[in-house]
Write an enzyme that holds these catalytic residues in place. Sequence first.
Site, mmCIF file in Angstrom:
data_model
loop_
_atom_site.group_PDB
_atom_site.id
_atom_site.type_symbol
_atom_site.label_atom_id
_atom_site.label_comp_id
_atom_site.label_asym_id
_atom_site.label_seq_id
_atom_site.Cartn_x
_atom_site.Cartn_y
_atom_site.Cartn_z
ATOM 1 N N GLY A 151 -3.283 -7.151 8.061
ATOM 2 C CA GLY A 151 -2.663 -7.235 9.372
ATOM 3 C C GLY A 151 -1.219 -7.707 9.378
ATOM 4 N N LYS A 190 -8.206 0.759 -5.354
ATOM 5 C CA LYS A 190 -9.401 0.186 -4.723
ATOM 6 C C LYS A 190 -10.679 0.895 -5.150
ATOM 7 C CE LYS A 190 -7.029 -1.034 -0.389
ATOM 8 N NZ LYS A 190 -7.039 -2.494 -0.392
ATOM 9 N N GLY A 208 -5.375 -2.813 8.689
ATOM 10 C CA GLY A 208 -5.077 -1.665 9.538
ATOM 11 C C GLY A 208 -4.875 -1.986 11.001
ATOM 12 N N ASP A 213 0.847 -1.197 0.000
ATOM 13 C CA ASP A 213 0.000 0.000 0.000
ATOM 14 C C ASP A 213 0.879 1.242 0.000
ATOM 15 O OD1 ASP A 213 -2.256 -1.514 0.178
ATOM 16 O OD2 ASP A 213 -2.912 -0.766 2.136
ATOM 17 N N GLY A 228 -0.216 -3.629 3.960
ATOM 18 C CA GLY A 228 -0.833 -2.305 3.932
ATOM 19 C C GLY A 228 -0.127 -1.367 4.867
#
Lengths: 204, 296
Positions: B218, B85, B157, B28, B239
């Site tokens: 995660g 996205k 996240g 990300d 991410g």
Amino acid sequence: MALTVGVLALQGDFQEHIAVLSELGVSTREVRSPKDLSGVDGLILPGGESTTMSMLLESSGLLLEVAKALSEGLFAFGTCAGMILLAREVLDGRSDQNGFALMDIAVRRNGFGRQIKSFEADLVVSGIDGPPVRAVFIRAPVVEKVAKEVAILAEVSYSFDDDSHRVVPVVCAQDRLLACSFHPELTGDTRLHQLFVSKILSEK
Amino acid sequence: MDAQSNEFGTARVKRGLAEMLRGGVIMDVVNADQAKVAEDAGAVAVMALERVPADIRRDGGVARMSDPALIEEIQATVTIPVMAKARIGHFGEAQILQAMQVDYIDESEVLTPADEAYHIDKWSFDVPFVCGATNLGEALRRISEGAAMIRSKGEAGTGNVVEAVRHLRSITSEIKKIISADPAELFGIAKNIQAPYELVSEIHRTHRLPVPLFCAGGLATPADAALVMQLGAEAVFVGSGIFKSGDPAKRARAIVEATTHYMDPTILLKVSRNLGEPMVGINADEVDVKMAERGW
């Protein structure tokens, strides 16, 4: 025939190559470190991201060892990113991108465009009999220049983004090297791999 | 002469790009500088977005597709594939992303869903789609809608790998069950997991999911990447875990090495040393919004 073909297994679709070779009855080995190279008769450089593979080749110590093996006569077959690794000249690559620079061709990375420009086509490949080879091109490199020492075994015609319509080489051979800009490992057609294996056997 | 007819946007071409990303790390990034760091570290692709999931979680509000100008800036910066996205069910956003020629569209639960009943008809696009799944039934429903890659959802996240592990184990154990099932049982399995019989039957025959299975949600350390690769993931998405850590470039590089050499603890040890502060992370049961529950 006791033949072992290594498949560079740092990143990309190396499992698909192993499946095709197994179908041909060839022993295979995943190559992740220099020790994996001992005793292999040929090496496949698979599809994937050439920039990523280039870094992992260096950190694993394979860059120098594979280059050495190739200079000593190891057979190699590069598909897509693998073709980029074999090419003498890479256009639109990263300045720090490593490769083996052995085949006298110039390739342009992602030369057909972004993923939406990826495509399938039927090809006539010199040295392969029977129906056309179905070729899957994924963000593929375009061969822009070919030295006279290189044999062009197949070409594709394509309408490029700049509206030019060109016929470009997609399968190239030079000495012990074979390279194609598409993915023969994705279609279940074993004939290009067979061509590579025959090449090794003819000199073994 | 155009004797041959070149075919675009076929299932093989769409799934093909996912095959090429295998064994790699998709990172990300929220701007061109981060995209450059990701490419320098050996990412196989970047996911362009305005806020990483950890910030979406913190800020709250409606999370939408990123500004096209941001995505274009990232496309102009890197040579690797750029993904972006769209909200679940938001084919309007997906049409814009396709017009920008992003390389993959993630119909993502990280954004706020736009449709509570239907996902996007992904067959009607030439750009491939990746979708999240928490179990095999969900994965196969997405594939039947045209997804060309599945990623286990995890809980984005959080910096906590536990949900990713749960989803991955769930998918792979259901695949094993189908492989070992008697052909007559496949009808009942398809009914139970609410998936098309044809796809269940395909797994029984080929012993694998019809599209590549990646892992997301995660992951924060090289060991996390090695764990999920050993559990059957074919590549990983990272991410918030990279750019919310103390030394993103070093951590990114370490996760790339770990994803390739996931079976070699000696290399894993080497790349895990001195990576600086990891992202802080949140425990799954302390999370207010469960993104994984979005989509069905």
